[in-house]
Enzyme design. Structure first.
Site, PDB file in Angstrom:
ATOM      1  N   ASP A 162       1.969  11.577   1.032  1.00 18.76           N
ATOM      2  CA  ASP A 162       0.988  11.542  -0.052  1.00 18.76           C
ATOM      3  C   ASP A 162      -0.075  12.617   0.054  1.00 18.76           C
ATOM      4  O   ASP A 162      -0.995  12.640  -0.744  1.00 18.76           O
ATOM      5  CB  ASP A 162       0.296  10.168  -0.093  1.00 18.76           C
ATOM      6  CG  ASP A 162       1.132   9.155  -0.836  1.00 18.76           C
ATOM      7  OD1 ASP A 162       2.219   9.522  -1.300  1.00 18.76           O
ATOM      8  OD2 ASP A 162       0.704   7.998  -0.955  1.00 18.76           O
ATOM      9  N   VAL A 177       0.828  -1.208   0.000  1.00  9.56           N
ATOM     10  CA  VAL A 177       0.000   0.000   0.000  1.00  9.56           C
ATOM     11  C   VAL A 177       0.864   1.260   0.000  1.00  9.56           C
ATOM     12  O   VAL A 177       0.596   2.222  -0.732  1.00  9.56           O
ATOM     13  CB  VAL A 177      -0.938  -0.015   1.221  1.00  9.56           C
ATOM     14  CG1 VAL A 177      -1.693   1.301   1.325  1.00  9.56           C
ATOM     15  CG2 VAL A 177      -1.906  -1.173   1.128  1.00  9.56           C
ATOM     16  N   ASP A 232     -16.647  29.253 -38.146  1.00  5.98           N
ATOM     17  CA  ASP A 232     -15.362  28.868 -37.567  1.00  5.98           C
ATOM     18  C   ASP A 232     -15.470  27.583 -36.756  1.00  5.98           C
ATOM     19  O   ASP A 232     -14.454  26.970 -36.426  1.00  5.98           O
ATOM     20  CB  ASP A 232     -14.837  29.979 -36.644  1.00  5.98           C
ATOM     21  CG  ASP A 232     -14.393  31.208 -37.413  1.00  5.98           C
ATOM     22  OD1 ASP A 232     -13.981  31.049 -38.580  1.00  5.98           O
ATOM     23  OD2 ASP A 232     -14.463  32.315 -36.860  1.00  5.98           O
ATOM     24  N   GLU A 254      -1.469   5.679  -4.170  1.00  2.71           N
ATOM     25  CA  GLU A 254      -2.892   5.537  -4.504  1.00  2.71           C
ATOM     26  C   GLU A 254      -3.630   6.861  -4.529  1.00  2.71           C
ATOM     27  O   GLU A 254      -4.697   6.974  -5.133  1.00  2.71           O
ATOM     28  CB  GLU A 254      -3.579   4.577  -3.514  1.00  2.71           C
ATOM     29  CG  GLU A 254      -3.636   5.054  -2.070  1.00  2.71           C
ATOM     30  CD  GLU A 254      -2.382   4.640  -1.286  1.00  2.71           C
ATOM     31  OE1 GLU A 254      -2.382   4.789  -0.068  1.00  2.71           O
ATOM     32  OE2 GLU A 254      -1.421   4.177  -1.905  1.00  2.71           O
ATOM     33  N   ASP A 310      -6.989  34.825 -35.225  1.00  2.00           N
ATOM     34  CA  ASP A 310      -7.612  35.916 -35.963  1.00  2.00           C
ATOM     35  C   ASP A 310      -6.822  37.196 -35.706  1.00  2.00           C
ATOM     36  O   ASP A 310      -6.101  37.302 -34.711  1.00  2.00           O
ATOM     37  CB  ASP A 310      -9.047  36.132 -35.494  1.00  2.00           C
ATOM     38  CG  ASP A 310      -9.979  35.037 -35.984  1.00  2.00           C
ATOM     39  OD1 ASP A 310      -9.717  34.480 -37.050  1.00  2.00           O
ATOM     40  OD2 ASP A 310     -10.958  34.749 -35.279  1.00  2.00           O
ATOM     41  N   GLU A 337      10.886   3.821   0.388  1.00  2.00           N
ATOM     42  CA  GLU A 337      10.273   2.947   1.388  1.00  2.00           C
ATOM     43  C   GLU A 337      10.431   1.479   0.998  1.00  2.00           C
ATOM     44  O   GLU A 337      10.771   0.624   1.833  1.00  2.00           O
ATOM     45  CB  GLU A 337       8.793   3.295   1.533  1.00  2.00           C
ATOM     46  CG  GLU A 337       8.525   4.696   2.047  1.00  2.00           C
ATOM     47  CD  GLU A 337       7.052   5.050   1.952  1.00  2.00           C
ATOM     48  OE1 GLU A 337       6.221   4.132   2.011  1.00  2.00           O
ATOM     49  OE2 GLU A 337       6.731   6.241   1.789  1.00  2.00           O
ATOM     50  N   ASN A 391       3.454   7.138   4.659  1.00  2.00           N
ATOM     51  CA  ASN A 391       2.674   7.261   3.433  1.00  2.00           C
ATOM     52  C   ASN A 391       1.631   8.363   3.539  1.00  2.00           C
ATOM     53  O   ASN A 391       1.375   9.109   2.591  1.00  2.00           O
ATOM     54  CB  ASN A 391       2.009   5.927   3.109  1.00  2.00           C
ATOM     55  CG  ASN A 391       1.701   5.783   1.639  1.00  2.00           C
ATOM     56  OD1 ASN A 391       2.479   6.206   0.790  1.00  2.00           O
ATOM     57  ND2 ASN A 391       0.558   5.213   1.324  1.00  2.00           N
ATOM     58  N   ASP A 434     -14.542  33.125 -34.015  1.00  2.00           N
ATOM     59  CA  ASP A 434     -15.681  33.772 -33.376  1.00  2.00           C
ATOM     60  C   ASP A 434     -16.992  33.555 -34.122  1.00  2.00           C
ATOM     61  O   ASP A 434     -18.059  33.652 -33.536  1.00  2.00           O
ATOM     62  CB  ASP A 434     -15.429  35.269 -33.199  1.00  2.00           C
ATOM     63  CG  ASP A 434     -15.034  35.946 -34.514  1.00  2.00           C
ATOM     64  OD1 ASP A 434     -15.131  35.296 -35.572  1.00  2.00           O
ATOM     65  OD2 ASP A 434     -14.629  37.125 -34.476  1.00  2.00           O
TER      66      ASP A 434
END
Length: 941
Positions: free
Chosen positions: A773, A310, A669, A315, A357, A734, A769, A665
């Protein structure tokens, strides 16, 4: 009100039972009577509000929002979280088997971490969804309606039965409606009927048995006005529209993930497989190298394997990714670049060509008549912008020749008559409604005091609307000074207009327009264009009393003169073009203006050298696809280009492997914007159809905003790489700590003493973790972009988020992190390679703290794979706040009693802290050394 033309939303049983007559087969008065409305006044604001309350919003039925309980449940049904839940169960079983003595700290801590992760994931997802919803509200479609006799713009979702729609070219039709009047109104209904050719509408009543595609007196929600104007009574809204009936037959579609999200998911799956294999190897090695005697020790080993799997997989990465994208899009919106889809952000930073343009995007879009070319003189007009203050000047002196003034009045007055714009005074300022080029005539007319005289003399009775194909616009008017006889006044491109003229109006009267004179006029037009003036010609033709409006009237015209209109380049556009060039982005100007005008503006902006090549629409038309692909490699400026040519240019650039952003515009287009990798619509001048087709809307119609959005997009992608680099290197650290700690258990001294001795416990890994995280990763996701983000070439869409160099850097940092953690363990453990002394609990606590601190130092490493961490060290205050919070939590884990018991830690001495900080800082030193070597190698290259 019970007998209505159509039900609106079908929300209640009573509404569902309403009779639904066929509005196309009813006379207009009957429709208005049934809906209790007036075609000339519309509904009152109060009545519209009451109907909206009764029938609900004018929206298609959508999937109901996900219930909160289901969103929470989804956070704990992730496969990796299920492993943690299994670990909790195993721990509790072992605790019960051993007599249920004390507190099952492992189970409690893991449960708290699962809850914390679930809450964090839920909050992050909710914020991302709120950001997307806010952006959708910014780009919501609007409609013009009559309310209390006034034309107002309202969100299309607030349309109700009985509203009178006011339809103009470029509008998206907001609901099904019965036409009251139509002037050259054509509507594109391909989205509903599949008919590719726009349908010419007619307000005349039809028989009851008329097929959907033949209901010419109806307009339908979800279609688009291609040309002309009209008014219509809304007869049904929401799910009761024809589009709603189609929507009811469709299955709901799944949300598509972006390429970036798919790449991240692929990385997650790959790491998941690798880490599960490593977890199995680690647990097997523990069983083989350590004497495991009790059930609690078996459970501890299993918990280590599960927690390792894990902890090693980030995750939370997909959730953090969504939040970072959403925050970035909100920052873009604050800079007036409204990105409609999160997926467009990653594409935006990779744009290699921006097709823009000219008018309003590269220029100020404040068109001003600067010169009038009459048969007798060249007249300058002073003043700028929309303030109607100015004077007529000839050869540097005020105009005093009545004959020339009369000629100027004919040209300016004719252009003002063939006009759909309006000049509006608001206090002490002036603004326009409609096309800026047309409004320039009205401003010039006001400057010479002609407005009231022209309005009193001429009454416009019909028109032939402008089309990009004809490049002309005509008005049919009665002339009070000529006993009400009809005349057509035409305004348009001078070269096109001159080809339709047979005579010229001079001070001496109407004379034939010879080829020599025509060539002379065209030369004068070219001279105006060379001054960066946009040129428009004006002509007229007397008509018989029974003449009907149509394109056939635009022939045998009498030429009046030409005006030169100036729209200066935006001051900020030149700097933005230069920035785009530094970023490796080509900027193309695509305009309908004269080639000479386009060349001059392009040169002023730094797009081309003075006298550079310009490709015209006619030349483009003569090219096949291969020739065009060759041409777009070198040509930067395109003039006299029709909207359909834009689509060919986009496809030619894409065939040359460019990632294209295209602005637009007008209605025509939309195909080019859809075909482009990034369609950019104008928020002010753009039509609803164009905004719907686009990926991004410019609230200020400014080219500089596009480049600012590209810069932001590149910064967002850089931040994504930053927090991915941080997460993966920390997690690999880790994994390697646990793997090498088991493999080298003997030399490290982990097999000494009693009980199970591993580098880190399950709860400690999970704590690390949680720290790495969450706050630090999110803080890195809002890191200020690197200084050189716009000095790099565009990223290719085929490039991976993590390339080989980044993987090598991640592995290097992870390896160093594991090495310093195991060194801390060895220095505080009896025996081992480094000859330390102390208990397993003390050594593990020091190693645990060293790994946490190493990951906090890694925050600084991860900000760049090349630039030193000491550059821009304090530019991200959120990162320092996250580091401080994580460090404070680690101090608490080490020195607070109940946390000691929960995480199996013991208090550390000052020397222990000094050792942990010193070893952890080697992660920063090692990465700085690697960056220094890489910069030296790159410099030598």
């Amino acid at each position: 009100m019970d007998a209505t033309v159509a039900q609106t939303t079908g929300q209640t049983a009573a509404q569902a039972e309403r009779p639904v007559p066929q509005p196309w087969s009813l006379e207009i008065d009957a429709v208005a009577h049934l809906l209790d409305t007036r075609t000339t006044r519309g509904l009152s604001a109060a009545e519209a509000a009451a109907r909206l309350e009764q029938d609900g919003p004018n929206v298609l039925r959508q999937e109901p929002p996900e219930p909160r309980w289901r969103a929470v449940l989804r956070q704990v049904t992730d496969p990796l979280v299920l492993l943690l839940l299994a670990a909790i169960a195993i721990s509790l079983v072992a605790w019960l088997v051993e007599g249920a003595e004390g507190v099952p700290y492992d189970a409690v801590v893991i449960a708290l971490i699962v809850v914390a992760n679930a809450v964090l994931g839920y909050v992050q997802e909710a914020r991302a969804e709120q950001a997307v919803a806010a952006l959708q509200r910014l780009t919501a479609a609007t409609s013009s309606v009559l309310r209390d006799s006034e034309v107002v713009r309202v969100p299309s979702a607030e349309l109700v039965r009985g509203d009178v729609l006011v339809l103009e070219e470029g509008d998206a039709v907001g609901a099904d409606a019965r036409l009251v009047e139509a002037s050259a109104l054509t509507v594109g209904e391909a989205s509903l009927t599949g008919e590719s050719v726009p349908v010419l509408k007619d307000a005349r009543t039809l028989p009851g048995a008329t097929a959907l595609g033949d209901r010419l007196d109806m307009v339908f929600g979800g279609t688009a006005v291609s040309r002309g104007r009209g008014r219509a009574i809304v007869t049904s809204t929401g799910m009761d529209t024809e589009m709603g009936r189609v929507a009811a037959l469709l299955e709901s579609t799944e949300k598509e993930s972006t390429p970036l999200q798919r790449d991240v998911s692929r990385i997650g799956r790959m790491l998941g497989v690798a880490v599960i294999v490593i977890a199995v190897v680690v647990t097997s090695a523990i069983f083989l190298t350590t004497e495991v005697r009790t059930a609690s020790e078996v459970v501890a080993v299993l918990l280590i394997g599960v927690s390792l799997a894990v902890a090693a997989v980030p995750e939370g990465l997909p959730t953090i990714l969504s939040v970072v994208l959403a925050l970035g899009v909100q920052r873009m919106a604050a800079q007036r670049a409204i990105v409609k889809r999160l997926s467009s952000v990653e594409t935006l930073g990779s744009a290699s060509v921006v097709c823009s343009d000219k008018t309003g995007t590269l220029t100020c879009n404040e068109m001003t008549v600067r010169a009038v070319l009459t048969p007798s003189a060249y007249v300058e007009v002073s003043g700028s912008g929309y303030d109607p203050e100015g004077a007529l000047v000839v050869d540097g002196r005020p105009l005093d020749d009545e004959r020339v003034l009369r000629e100027v009045e004919l040209v300016i007055g004719g252009g003002s008559l063939a006009n759909d714009a309006a000049l509006v005074a608001d206090g002490g300022s002036w603004s326009i409604q409609g096309d800026p080029t047309e409004a320039a005539f009205l401003v010039a007319e006001a400057k010479i005091g002609l407005t009231e005289a022209r309005r009193n003399r001429f009454t416009r009775v019909d028109e032939v609307p402008f089309t990009s194909e004809r490049k002309l616009m005509s008005a049919l008017a009665t002339d009070a000074a000529a006993e009400g006889r009809l005349a057509v006044v035409t305004k348009g491109a001078p070269d096109v207009l001159l080809s339709r003229c047979t005579h010229e109006q001079t001070s001496a009267g109407i004379v034939p327009l010879t080829d020599v004179r025509r060539a002379e006029l065209l030369a004068q037009v070219d001279a105006l264009a060379d001054q960066a003036l946009r040129t428009l010609g004006v002509a007229y033709r007397p008509l018989p009393a029974d003449a009907e409006a149509g394109e056939h009237l635009e022939h045998e015209l009498v030429h009046l003169g030409v005006v030169g209109i100036m729209d200066p380049a935006r001051p900020e556009a030149q700097a933005s073009v230069a920035e785009a060039h530094r970023a490796g982005i080509r900027v193309l100007m695509i305009t309908g203006d004269h080639p000479r005008t386009a060349r001059r503006i392009a040169a002023d902006l730094g797009l081309i050298e003075p006298g550079g090549a310009v490709l015209t629409g006619a030349e483009l038309e003569a090219m096949d696809d291969r020739q065009l692909r060759d041409a777009v490699r070198d040509i930067t400026v395109y003039a006299r280009v029709a909207p359909e040519h834009k689509l060919r240019i986009v496809r030619a650039l894409q065939a040359n492997q460019h990632l294209v952003a295209m602005t637009g515009d007008g209605v025509n287009d939309a195909p080019a914007l859809k075909a482009a990798d990034i369609g950019v619509a104008m928020g002010r001048s753009g039509t609803e159809v164009t905004k719907e087709a686009a990926d991004m809307v410019l609230a200020d119609d400014n080219f500089a905003t596009i480049i600012a959005a590209v810069r932001e997009g590149r910064g967002i992608f850089s931040d994504i790489r930053t927090f991915i680099r941080f997460l993966l290197s920390s997690n690999i650290g880790e994994v390697l700590t646990m793997f090498l700690g088991v493999v080298l258990a003997g030399p490290l001294g982990l097999t000494a003493g009693s009980g199970l001795a591993v580098p880190l416990l399950a709860t400690q890994i999970l704590w690390i973790n949680l720290l790495t995280d969450s706050a630090p990763a999110l803080a890195l996701g809002v890191d200020p972009p690197p200084d050189d983000v716009m000095n790099r070439p565009p990223r290719r869409m085929t490039d991976r988020v993590i390339d080989l160099d980044m993987w090598l850097g991640i592995l290097w940092v992870g390896a160093v992190m594991a090495a310093v953690t195991l060194a801390a363990l060895d220095l505080r453990l009896d025996g081992g390679l480094l000859g330390g002394s102390g208990s397993v609990e003390k050594a593990r606590t020091v190693a645990f703290t060293t790994l946490v601190l190493a990951q906090l130092f890694n925050c600084l490493n991860a900000r760049s794979d090349r630039v030193s961490a000491f550059r821009r060290l304090f530019t991200n205050r959120w990162l320092w706040a996250a580091i401080a919070l994580s460090a404070a939590l680690q101090v608490a884990v080490v020195h607070v009693g109940f946390l000691n018991r929960a995480f199996d830690t013991v208090p550390m001495s000052p020397s222990d802290w000094a050792l942990a900080v010193g070893l952890a800082s080697l992660v920063l030193v090692a990465d700085e050394a690697k960056k220094l070597v890489e910069r030296a190698v790159l410099h030598r290259r």
